[in-house]
Design a protein around this motif. Structure first.
Motif, PDB file in Angstrom:
ATOM      1  N   LYS A  68       0.824  -1.205   0.000  1.00 20.05           N
ATOM      2  CA  LYS A  68       0.000   0.000   0.000  1.00 20.05           C
ATOM      3  C   LYS A  68       0.861   1.258   0.000  1.00 20.05           C
ATOM      4  CE  LYS A  68      -3.823  -2.238   2.465  1.00 20.05           C
ATOM      5  NZ  LYS A  68      -4.682  -2.214   3.675  1.00 20.05           N
ATOM      6  N   ASP A  69       2.059   1.152   0.535  1.00 22.69           N
ATOM      7  CA  ASP A  69       2.945   2.327   0.572  1.00 22.69           C
ATOM      8  C   ASP A  69       3.644   2.572  -0.755  1.00 22.69           C
ATOM      9  OD1 ASP A  69       2.239   2.493   3.223  1.00 22.69           O
ATOM     10  OD2 ASP A  69       4.012   1.402   3.935  1.00 22.69           O
ATOM     11  N   TRP A  70       3.620   1.608  -1.657  1.00 21.85           N
ATOM     12  CA  TRP A  70       4.354   1.761  -2.914  1.00 21.85           C
ATOM     13  C   TRP A  70       3.750   2.819  -3.814  1.00 21.85           C
ATOM     14  CZ3 TRP A  70       5.709  -3.956  -4.629  1.00 21.85           C
ATOM     15  CH2 TRP A  70       6.450  -4.550  -3.588  1.00 21.85           C
ATOM     16  N   THR A  71       2.466   3.126  -3.608  1.00 25.34           N
ATOM     17  CA  THR A  71       1.826   4.142  -4.455  1.00 25.34           C
ATOM     18  C   THR A  71       2.406   5.537  -4.209  1.00 25.34           C
ATOM     19  OG1 THR A  71       0.082   4.374  -2.785  1.00 25.34           O
ATOM     20  CG2 THR A  71      -0.303   2.818  -4.586  1.00 25.34           C
ATOM     21  N   GLN A  72       3.093   5.724  -3.073  1.00 27.95           N
ATOM     22  CA  GLN A  72       3.694   7.015  -2.788  1.00 27.95           C
ATOM     23  C   GLN A  72       5.087   7.160  -3.394  1.00 27.95           C
ATOM     24  OE1 GLN A  72       3.732   7.455   1.457  1.00 27.95           O
ATOM     25  NE2 GLN A  72       1.589   6.855   1.713  1.00 27.95           N
ATOM     26  N   TYR A  73       5.596   6.103  -4.008  1.00 29.05           N
ATOM     27  CA  TYR A  73       6.964   6.100  -4.526  1.00 29.05           C
ATOM     28  C   TYR A  73       6.955   6.189  -6.052  1.00 29.05           C
ATOM     29  CZ  TYR A  73       8.803   4.858   0.070  1.00 29.05           C
ATOM     30  OH  TYR A  73       9.156   4.871   1.394  1.00 29.05           O
ATOM     31  N   SER A  74       8.002   6.800  -6.561  1.00 32.54           N
ATOM     32  CA  SER A  74       8.258   6.829  -8.002  1.00 32.54           C
ATOM     33  C   SER A  74       9.399   5.868  -8.313  1.00 32.54           C
ATOM     34  CB  SER A  74       8.608   8.243  -8.465  1.00 32.54           C
ATOM     35  OG  SER A  74       7.577   9.152  -8.131  1.00 32.54           O
ATOM     36  N   CYS A  75       9.597   5.580  -9.578  1.00 30.80           N
ATOM     37  CA  CYS A  75      10.594   4.590  -9.989  1.00 30.80           C
ATOM     38  C   CYS A  75      11.419   5.132 -11.151  1.00 30.80           C
ATOM     39  CB  CYS A  75       9.922   3.274 -10.388  1.00 30.80           C
ATOM     40  SG  CYS A  75      11.074   1.999 -10.959  1.00 30.80           S
ATOM     41  N   VAL A  76      12.734   4.982 -11.028  1.00 29.63           N
ATOM     42  CA  VAL A  76      13.661   5.263 -12.126  1.00 29.63           C
ATOM     43  C   VAL A  76      14.226   3.927 -12.581  1.00 29.63           C
ATOM     44  CG1 VAL A  76      15.796   6.396 -12.825  1.00 29.63           C
ATOM     45  CG2 VAL A  76      14.217   7.560 -11.274  1.00 29.63           C
ATOM     46  N   PHE A  77      13.946   3.545 -13.801  1.00 32.79           N
ATOM     47  CA  PHE A  77      14.345   2.244 -14.337  1.00 32.79           C
ATOM     48  C   PHE A  77      15.433   2.461 -15.387  1.00 32.79           C
ATOM     49  CE2 PHE A  77      14.122  -1.769 -16.538  1.00 32.79           C
ATOM     50  CZ  PHE A  77      13.770  -2.671 -15.543  1.00 32.79           C
ATOM     51  N   VAL A  78      16.586   1.840 -15.188  1.00 31.50           N
ATOM     52  CA  VAL A  78      17.725   1.987 -16.092  1.00 31.50           C
ATOM     53  C   VAL A  78      17.616   0.944 -17.190  1.00 31.50           C
ATOM     54  CG1 VAL A  78      20.232   2.071 -16.266  1.00 31.50           C
ATOM     55  CG2 VAL A  78      19.108   2.794 -14.154  1.00 31.50           C
ATOM     56  N   ILE A  79      17.642   1.377 -18.435  1.00 33.89           N
ATOM     57  CA  ILE A  79      17.513   0.484 -19.582  1.00 33.89           C
ATOM     58  C   ILE A  79      18.783   0.561 -20.421  1.00 33.89           C
ATOM     59  CG2 ILE A  79      15.005   0.675 -19.664  1.00 33.89           C
ATOM     60  CD1 ILE A  79      15.312   2.693 -21.926  1.00 33.89           C
ATOM     61  N   PRO A  80      19.040  -0.441 -21.258  1.00 34.56           N
ATOM     62  CA  PRO A  80      20.228  -0.384 -22.126  1.00 34.56           C
ATOM     63  C   PRO A  80      20.148   0.763 -23.124  1.00 34.56           C
ATOM     64  CG  PRO A  80      19.350  -2.629 -21.983  1.00 34.56           C
ATOM     65  CD  PRO A  80      18.331  -1.729 -21.366  1.00 34.56           C
ATOM     66  N   ASP A  81      21.294   1.138 -23.672  1.00 29.51           N
ATOM     67  CA  ASP A  81      21.316   2.186 -24.696  1.00 29.51           C
ATOM     68  C   ASP A  81      20.593   1.724 -25.956  1.00 29.51           C
ATOM     69  OD1 ASP A  81      22.901   3.782 -22.993  1.00 29.51           O
ATOM     70  OD2 ASP A  81      24.695   2.727 -23.643  1.00 29.51           O
ATOM     71  N   LEU A  82      20.867   0.508 -26.389  1.00 36.61           N
ATOM     72  CA  LEU A  82      20.150  -0.098 -27.513  1.00 36.61           C
ATOM     73  C   LEU A  82      19.094  -1.036 -26.930  1.00 36.61           C
ATOM     74  CD1 LEU A  82      22.936  -0.883 -30.146  1.00 36.61           C
ATOM     75  CD2 LEU A  82      21.007   0.674 -30.422  1.00 36.61           C
ATOM     76  N   TYR A  83      17.994  -0.462 -26.522  1.00 32.73           N
ATOM     77  CA  TYR A  83      16.943  -1.221 -25.859  1.00 32.73           C
ATOM     78  C   TYR A  83      15.993  -1.851 -26.883  1.00 32.73           C
ATOM     79  CZ  TYR A  83      14.455   3.123 -26.847  1.00 32.73           C
ATOM     80  OH  TYR A  83      13.920   4.217 -27.478  1.00 32.73           O
TER      81      TYR A  83
END
Length: 741
Positions: free
Chosen positions: A322-337
């Motif tokens: 329930k607390d996860w809705t207060q968080y944002s996420c930065v997801f690191v992806i490859p350069d050639l995704y």
């Protein structure tokens, strides 16, 4: 000689000199220094400069001589602290105002007011980034942490599920693959277990190293190899009781009832003979989704979500969803995704994890941002893939992106092969077993080196720890294997020699290529540098795929699927019908023409329709009626339009090419496409090469790479420089740490 004119004559001619009392400039005019007092002025200036320097030194001493080395000296942190102080002051004023308006009783107001002020002063302010979760999925490790953390946490990207057999008992050949018996049923010697190709490459690398060391006046013993083999042959392990082993391993205990799955480090410490059995699965392999070991894409992303969920709960302490809705996420992806992978991850993070916001950032951009570089060439050597990209002013240069499918694990496997070739005493090592995998990784980290000074006959030891058995201590000798194994970065053919080239197995089995719904072209990003490397190593196309389509306005194109790698990849000019017939059966909108409007056709349109239908056309003397009669009589059926030939797939669309290329040449290829013949940019990128990743932590790797680049580009020898991560950060986590900044 003409005499001087009088003032009257000059005034009559309009040449009289006048003065309006205006200065030539608003700058103050300084009188020249009197030469008699010249040395006095110099002495005075030197004295003033000494006073300024002394004052600056005193200020540095007060600040600890760490200008711009502390976070509180940065503008961003000062603004955050100032905002926190303003927020605290505003809260205190609001409480005082509420007390003044009589919202609380007078007796309690004095006590509560003092308590409120103390709480406002003592309550810790929310740190910037404490509500942002940073995720980076690797082939071997998961990096996770809050953006406000100093360093991310590392979790093995693995999950163990209940199974009848574990991964080493499932009928899969041991790794590295070996030839145990020959055609006559006799046991094969260690020198022949990996085939003639590996033996030839290994021998060639040994000879080249010996020649290079002689040129550098390195001392070598002529019979070093024989000494190593003879010592390893007669080595017998020493058994150590478990209670006498100070570094014994704490194995994972299976609780009752046994859980359905276990993730992270605990999964790697499950005994191979556990009851019930558990089988390890790695959802990400070689920088791709592991389609070979999974039967459906749903199970693949389910395992990824379970690993992420457990990591968030255990590593970050966020046990309630329930607390996860207060968080944002930065997801690191490859350069050639790959677009399919990114869209699936986005759906998972938004629906299953219910994050408030999700941001994707490319690996190279995150690395330069955290390191504080405006322009750099990022070389990220991971466990099973290596990515190269040039970044300029906060933007990844598209045509410089390169993704190679080798990394630190290939060094581990090659090192074990070379040691087995030289009669390694622990001949039954199998990297599919958990304890052998951890043992091999430890040996690579502690033994391998790129310094030629360390190439000599040396004695090493290791402890083999197996659950339920006594610890075994092995002694072995090694010579040039410790140097030649990491040399595979520059001679990658040694990685695939020996029968382990199965990295393309199962490719596109579960996740098809993302294609445009209108013209059928791929949506995944492309790079001219990557295309050049693929074109250099691409095998010829099969005969059935080598054909191309042509139109009246086009000339036949190349049949090998290669394109101009110097230019930015562009969409093909093939007809839409040809593209659609080549695309797999994926949902898309129709590319057929719109139906004709229900209006009276023009004569020309009527004639065309009648001619196509075989009906007679007024005034037509070409036999339209005869064609219709013959067709209706069945004597000569209507000729169907010829099938549209399939177009040859481009380099980026071919799934039979494994991008494996020497690292030094790949770096120069990336920089060449980024500079685009600009000599200044070329020098800037060559002087700003930053190497990251755990695969680069081989001793002496940076100096050896710089030496290789000097040989390939002697004209830029003074500019080439291999940099290390700033602020004394670990090369394995600098990328993930910077993503949170």
């Amino acid at each position: 000689m003409v005499g001087k004119k009088s003032e009257k004559a000059l005034r009559d001619e309009g040449l009289e000199r006048t003065d309006n009392n205006m200065e030539l400039s608003s700058w103050p005019q300084i009188a020249p220094i009197n030469q008699k007092n010249y040395y006095t002025y110099v002495t005075l200036l030197v004295f003033i400069q000494c006073l300024v320097d002394e004052r600056r030194m005193m200020a540095d001493d007060d600040n600890g001589s760490d200008y711009l080395k502390r976070d509180d000296q940065l503008l961003a942190f000062r603004l955050q602290n100032e905002e926190a102080r303003n927020r605290m002051a505003k809260t205190a004023k609001d409480r005082d105002r509420a007390l003044a308006l009589g919202k609380q009783e007078q007796g309690d107001a004095e006590v509560d007011g003092d308590t409120a002020m103390e709480d406002a002063e003592e309550a810790p302010t929310e740190t910037a980034g404490s509500k942002v979760i940073v995720l980076h999925l690797g082939s071997q490790n998961l990096r996770i942490g809050l953006a406000s953390d100093a360093l991310p946490k590392t979790v093995p990207m693995v999950i163990a599920r209940k199974s009848a057999k574990n991964e080493s008992e499932d009928g899969v050949e041991p790794r590295p693959k070996r030839i145990k018996l020959n055609e006559d049923g006799e046991e094969v010697q260690p020198e022949k277990q990996f085939g003639p190709e590996f033996a030839s490459l290994f021998g060639t690398m040994c000879a080249e190293l010996k020649t290079h060391m002689r040129q550098n006046k390195r001392r070598m013993l002529p019979n070093s190899k024989e000494m190593v083999i003879n010592y390893n042959r007669r080595t017998v392990p020493e058994h150590i009781p478990e209670h006498n082993d100070p570094s014994r391993v704490e194995w994972t205990e299976i609780s009752s009832p046994a859980p359905e799955y276990i993730t992270g480090q605990e999964a790697l410490r499950i005994p191979d003979d556990s009851k019930p059995r558990y089988k390890l699965s790695w959802p990400i392999q070689h920088g791709w989704c592991n389609e070979k070991d999974y039967d459906s894409a749903r199970l693949l992303f389910l395992d990824i979500s379970l690993i992420l969920e457990d990591a968030i709960k255990t590593q970050l302490g966020l046990t309630s969803k329930k607390d996860w809705t207060q968080y944002s996420c930065v997801f690191v992806i490859p350069d050639l995704y790959e677009r399919t992978y990114v869209s699936s991850v986005l759906e998972m993070l938004m629906k299953e994890f219910s994050f408030a916001r999700v941001c994707f950032i490319q690996e190279s951009l995150a690395a330069t941002f955290g390191a504080g570089y405006t322009s750099a060439c990022i070389v990220d050597i991971g466990a099973q893939k290596t990515s190269i990209c040039c970044v300029e002013e906060g933007m990844c240069i598209e045509n410089s992106r390169i993704n190679l499918k080798y990394g630190g694990f290939d060094i581990t496997e090659t090192f074990i092969k070379m040691m087995l070739y030289d009669h390694f005493p622990y001949a039954d090592i199998n990297l599919r077993r958990r304890y052998d995998f951890l043992l091999a990784e430890e040996l690579k980290k502690t033994i391998c080196t790129m310094n030629e000074s360390g190439v000599s006959t040396q004695v090493f030891d290791f402890h083999l720890r197996i659950s339920g058995q006594d610890t075994r201590k092995y002694m072995f000798k090694a010579y040039d294997e410790i140097h030649l194994a990491p040399m595979g970065y520059f001679q990658p053919a040694i990685f695939s020699a020996g029968g382990d080239g199965d990295k393309l197995q199962g490719r596109r089995k579960l996740l098809p290529r993302s294609l445009d719904i209108y013209d059928g072209q791929q949506n995944d990003p492309t790079s001219a540098a990557q295309s050049e490397i693929l074109a250099a190593i691409a095998p010829p196309l099969p005969a059935e795929l080598a054909g191309v389509t042509t139109t009246e306005d086009e000339k036949p194109s190349q049949t090998n699927g290669t394109s101009d790698v110097q230019a930015t990849p562009s969409r093909s000019h093939l007809s839409i019908l040809g593209r659609v017939q080549d695309v797999e059966a994926t949902p898309r909108s129709s590319v057929a023409g719109s139906p004709a409007p229900e209006t009276t056709n023009t004569p020309s349109q009527q004639q065309q329709q009648q001619h196509q239908n075989g009906t007679p056309i007024p005034g037509d003397k070409t036999g339209g009626t005869a064609a219709a009669v013959s067709s209706s009589a069945g004597q000569q059926p209507l000729q169907q339009p010829p099938p549209q030939p399939r177009r040859a797939p481009t380099i980026e669309e071919r799934d039979d090419i494994l991008p494996v290329y020497p690292l030094d040449q790949a770096i120069l290829t990336s920089i060449t496409h980024a500079a685009r013949s600009d000599d200044k940019k070329m020098r800037d990128f060559l002087g700003g090469i930053m190497v990251l990743g755990g695969g680069s932590q081989v001793q002496g790797f940076h100096a050896y790479l710089e030496e290789r680049l000097h040989v390939l580009r002697p004209a830029f020898a003074k500019e080439i420089m291999i940099g290390t991560p700033p602020r004394d950060l670990d090369a394995q986590v600098v990328l993930d740490w910077s993503a949170g900044v």
